[in-house]
Design a protein around this motif. Sequence first.
Motif, PDB file in Angstrom:
ATOM      1  N   GLU A  67      -8.638  -0.439   2.605  1.00 59.43           N
ATOM      2  CA  GLU A  67      -7.448  -0.625   2.283  1.00 59.43           C
ATOM      3  C   GLU A  67      -7.173  -0.639   0.913  1.00 59.43           C
ATOM      4  O   GLU A  67      -7.817  -2.049   0.631  1.00 59.43           O
ATOM      5  CB  GLU A  67      -6.384  -1.925   2.806  1.00 59.43           C
ATOM      6  N   GLN A 126      -4.627   5.083   3.677  1.00 55.82           N
ATOM      7  CA  GLN A 126      -3.639   5.517   2.799  1.00 55.82           C
ATOM      8  C   GLN A 126      -2.839   6.828   1.672  1.00 55.82           C
ATOM      9  O   GLN A 126      -2.251   6.991   1.148  1.00 55.82           O
ATOM     10  CB  GLN A 126      -3.539   3.918   1.725  1.00 55.82           C
ATOM     11  N   SER A 184       1.190   2.110  -0.416  1.00 51.77           N
ATOM     12  CA  SER A 184       0.965   3.341   0.497  1.00 51.77           C
ATOM     13  C   SER A 184       1.582   4.460  -0.117  1.00 51.77           C
ATOM     14  O   SER A 184       1.102   5.867   0.210  1.00 51.77           O
ATOM     15  CB  SER A 184       1.894   2.797   1.076  1.00 51.77           C
TER      16      SER A 184
END
Length: 240
Positions: free
Chosen positions: A5, A35, A107
């Motif tokens: 992430e 993402q 994101s």
Amino acid sequence: MATKEFKKAARIILVGAPGVGKGTQAERLMKRYPQLSAVSSGDLLREGVRSKTPLGREAETFIRSGNLVPDEMILKLILNELKSKRWVSSQSSVTDPSPAEPSKSPSASFILDGFPRTAMQASRLDSLIPINLVVSLITPVNIILSRIASRWVHAPSGRVYNTDFNAPKAAGKDDITGEPLTKRTDDDEETWRLRLRKFDETSQPLLEHYDRKGVLWTVKGHSSDEITPQLFQELESRFG
Ligand code: ATP
Ligand code: MG
């Protein structure tokens, strides 16, 4: 492979000679960082050519001959795509960029593959959304040339295979759909050499533009497999 992430929004562009493996790296990055999504200007253009949109018809001659399509044409195409992904405000236009503060949310991370290609495209993009990492991919030209000969694509998805080192599971067929693979019309040696010449002409001012902004990072390798781990490590340290 474990996914990772981002803690910060990554707004990345990939710059490199034709066939250096921008699409391959973009695919690998998206697998590792769910993402991330990618926009490839070449894929968008080829999609327009296949579905015979007005822009696709206009672009086809340029692409086939190995020339760049005109800046205004590509800007229009990319701006529409950036809006439909909501990465830039729907009010922005090519003449009136009216940029909003870019989202800091991880994101809102993306990769642009193949755009911008000229300093002019880069400054237009600056007024829409600021890029925070420019990856310059470098592989010796003789190695790229030999790879182009064994490159096959699944045209509808843009998935790329190479019969030497990234072969499809079944010969001549796309792994996901089983549909036939084809050669790009601009992948013959003569056209590729012209594309390379265009790249040499335009990339130096492009890279200097981003170097001045302090966002340029260069990575070298003889194969995509040599480049990927370096790229993962760099993204980890910048956005992880
Ligand atoms: P690769 O082989 O790594 O996919 P490439 O540079 O050969 O890279 P694409 O990025 O797919 O191939 O681009 C194919 C063609 O589409 C280019 O030769 C050019 O005609 C056109 N094109 C793509 N992006 C742009 C751009 N930003 N500006 C102008 N023309 C573009
Ligand atoms: Mg590509």
